[in-house]
Enzyme design. Structure first.
Site, PDB file in Angstrom:
ATOM      1  CB  SER A 137     -59.522   9.330  43.126  1.00  0.00           C
ATOM      2  OG  SER A 137     -59.104  10.077  44.245  1.00  0.00           O
ATOM      3  CE1 TYR A 150     -62.718  13.775  41.984  1.00  0.00           C
ATOM      4  CE2 TYR A 150     -61.821  12.607  43.880  1.00  0.00           C
ATOM      5  CZ  TYR A 150     -61.692  13.068  42.576  1.00  0.00           C
ATOM      6  OH  TYR A 150     -60.539  12.810  41.871  1.00  0.00           O
TER       7      TYR A 150
HETATM    8  P1  NAD Z   1     -58.148  18.488  34.916  1.00  0.00           P
HETATM    9  O1  NAD Z   1     -59.123  19.486  35.438  1.00  0.00           O
HETATM   10  O2  NAD Z   1     -56.753  18.913  34.580  1.00  0.00           O
HETATM   11  O3  NAD Z   1     -58.746  17.759  33.637  1.00  0.00           O
HETATM   12  C1  NAD Z   1     -60.079  17.355  33.583  1.00  0.00           C
HETATM   13  C2  NAD Z   1     -60.439  17.057  32.154  1.00  0.00           C
HETATM   14  O4  NAD Z   1     -61.816  16.676  32.116  1.00  0.00           O
HETATM   15  C3  NAD Z   1     -60.277  18.249  31.218  1.00  0.00           C
HETATM   16  O5  NAD Z   1     -59.854  17.799  29.953  1.00  0.00           O
HETATM   17  C4  NAD Z   1     -61.704  18.794  31.136  1.00  0.00           C
HETATM   18  O6  NAD Z   1     -61.967  19.547  29.962  1.00  0.00           O
HETATM   19  C5  NAD Z   1     -62.474  17.504  31.168  1.00  0.00           C
HETATM   20  N1  NAD Z   1     -63.868  17.670  31.563  1.00  0.00           N
HETATM   21  C6  NAD Z   1     -64.375  18.273  32.658  1.00  0.00           C
HETATM   22  N2  NAD Z   1     -65.714  18.250  32.623  1.00  0.00           N
HETATM   23  C7  NAD Z   1     -66.047  17.611  31.470  1.00  0.00           C
HETATM   24  C8  NAD Z   1     -67.284  17.270  30.878  1.00  0.00           C
HETATM   25  N3  NAD Z   1     -68.455  17.605  31.432  1.00  0.00           N
HETATM   26  N4  NAD Z   1     -67.258  16.625  29.698  1.00  0.00           N
HETATM   27  C9  NAD Z   1     -66.078  16.312  29.089  1.00  0.00           C
HETATM   28  N5  NAD Z   1     -64.883  16.602  29.627  1.00  0.00           N
HETATM   29  C10 NAD Z   1     -64.887  17.249  30.797  1.00  0.00           C
HETATM   30  O7  NAD Z   1     -58.151  17.323  35.986  1.00  0.00           O
HETATM   31  P2  NAD Z   1     -57.153  16.115  36.319  1.00  0.00           P
HETATM   32  O8  NAD Z   1     -56.570  16.376  37.640  1.00  0.00           O
HETATM   33  O9  NAD Z   1     -56.268  15.803  35.171  1.00  0.00           O
HETATM   34  O10 NAD Z   1     -58.225  14.961  36.532  1.00  0.00           O
HETATM   35  C11 NAD Z   1     -58.437  13.909  35.614  1.00  0.00           C
HETATM   36  C12 NAD Z   1     -59.030  12.724  36.355  1.00  0.00           C
HETATM   37  O11 NAD Z   1     -58.113  12.312  37.364  1.00  0.00           O
HETATM   38  C13 NAD Z   1     -60.337  13.030  37.068  1.00  0.00           C
HETATM   39  O12 NAD Z   1     -61.218  11.929  36.933  1.00  0.00           O
HETATM   40  C14 NAD Z   1     -59.916  13.187  38.510  1.00  0.00           C
HETATM   41  O13 NAD Z   1     -60.957  12.898  39.400  1.00  0.00           O
HETATM   42  C15 NAD Z   1     -58.807  12.157  38.587  1.00  0.00           C
HETATM   43  N6  NAD Z   1     -57.868  12.360  39.685  1.00  0.00           N
HETATM   44  C16 NAD Z   1     -57.162  13.511  39.783  1.00  0.00           C
HETATM   45  C17 NAD Z   1     -56.282  13.665  40.851  1.00  0.00           C
HETATM   46  C18 NAD Z   1     -55.456  14.891  41.037  1.00  0.00           C
HETATM   47  O14 NAD Z   1     -54.884  15.044  42.117  1.00  0.00           O
HETATM   48  N7  NAD Z   1     -55.354  15.767  40.063  1.00  0.00           N
HETATM   49  C19 NAD Z   1     -56.134  12.635  41.779  1.00  0.00           C
HETATM   50  C20 NAD Z   1     -56.874  11.494  41.644  1.00  0.00           C
HETATM   51  C21 NAD Z   1     -57.736  11.367  40.585  1.00  0.00           C
END
Ligand code: NAD
Length: 255
Positions: A137, A150
């Site tokens: 991130s 985080y």
């Molecule tokens: P999201 O909430 O859409 O998806 C998260 C996924 O992780 C889902 O499939 C969920 O079921 C799974 N998950 C959550 N807890 C879990 C657990 N205990 N065991 C197994 N699976 C689990 O989120 P996203 O935005 O797609 O985020 C995905 C990654 O991207 C994360 O690591 C997040 O930190 C990172 N990220 C997101 C953003 C953003 O702005 N959305 C920015 C930077 C980084």
């Protein structure tokens, strides 16, 4: 179809960025194991569309991670490509941060990356080919208020990735982070109510003045853009890219 014959495991791929990465890797011919929570009917539909299998391991549970990794090896013969993407968020000032939320964020966002990697690396090294891609991130490079766990976890992922890259450098295995800014996914949407509460703002103010405040392009990154970079990192053209933390943040961390 540059990934035909490769097996990919994408954690947290029932939603958001992980789902987009899983779809893109399957589109390049990789055999997929997806992971994450969700409605079983939706997950079944996605598995059929991708020709994937699903493992519902909870990434906060090292024993469940071990079972998932064993299943991926036994049933698919992989992973050759490991995408550590599962992640959660909680927004609160440090003094009010619930310790159980701290523990869950460190377990899912950081320790799970260690567990999957330690279990995947030996086979990658013996095959002489592997790709480890960690969804970090912008918060692996800079901080924001109220996201202590985080930010700590994502900085940890960036450091861990560099170490893995050095240890695997001679074995044909690369390890990199992709560091998106704000991507429009359910994870971001879920932060809005808490931010409204902690900062006393409206939904529009949170979107424009908090989330996109630091993103010079003033638009959300899309999950498909992140997936395109993941596919490139799997290509032969990317074999010298290792230990990198690749920003995809609309210029956020350039400021
Ligand atoms: P999201 O909430 O859409 O998806 C998260 C996924 O992780 C889902 O499939 C969920 O079921 C799974 N998950 C959550 N807890 C879990 C657990 N205990 N065991 C197994 N699976 C689990 O989120 P996203 O935005 O797609 O985020 C995905 C990654 O991207 C994360 O690591 C997040 O930190 C990172 N990220 C997101 C953003 C953003 O702005 N959305 C920015 C930077 C980084």
């Amino acid at each position: 179809m540059q990934l035909q014959g490769k097996v990919a495991l994408v954690t947290g791929s029932t939603s958001g960025i992980g789902l987009a990465i899983a779809r893109a890797l399957a589109g390049e011919g990789a055999k997929l194991m997806i992971n994450g929570f969700g409605d079983p009917a939706d997950i079944d539909r996605e598995c059929s569309a991708l020709g994937a299998i699903h493992d519902g391991a909870d990434m906060s549970d090292p024993a469940a991670i071990e079972r998932m990794m064993r299943r991926c090896a036994d049933e698919l013969g992989g992973p050759d490509i490991l995408v550590n993407n599962a992640g959660i968020q909680h927004v609160s000032p440090v003094q009010d941060f619930p310790p159980e939320k701290w523990d869950a964020i460190i377990a899912i966002n950081l320790s799970a990356v260690f567990h999957t990697t330690r279990l995947a690396l030996p086979a990658m090294k013996s095959k002489g080919w592997g790709r480890i891609i960690n969804t970090a991130s912008a918060h692996s490079l800079v901080a924001s208020p109220n996201k202590s766990a985080y930010v700590a976890a994502k900085h940890g992922v960036a450091g861990f990735t560099k170490t893995v890259a050095l240890e695997a450098a001679r074995g044909g295995v690369t390890a990199n982070c992709i560091s998106p800014g704000y991507v429009w996914t359910p994870l971001v949407e879920k932060q809005i109510p808490d931010t409204i509460k902690t900062r006393g703002l409206t939904r529009e103010q949170v979107m424009n003045d908090v989330l996109l405040a630091a993103q010079p392009t003033k638009r959300f990154v899309t999950p498909e853009e992140v997936a395109d970079l993941a596919v490139f990192l799997c290509s032969e053209g990317a074999r010298s890219i290792t230990g990198a933390n690749l920003s995809m943040d609309g210029g956020w961390t350039a400021a």
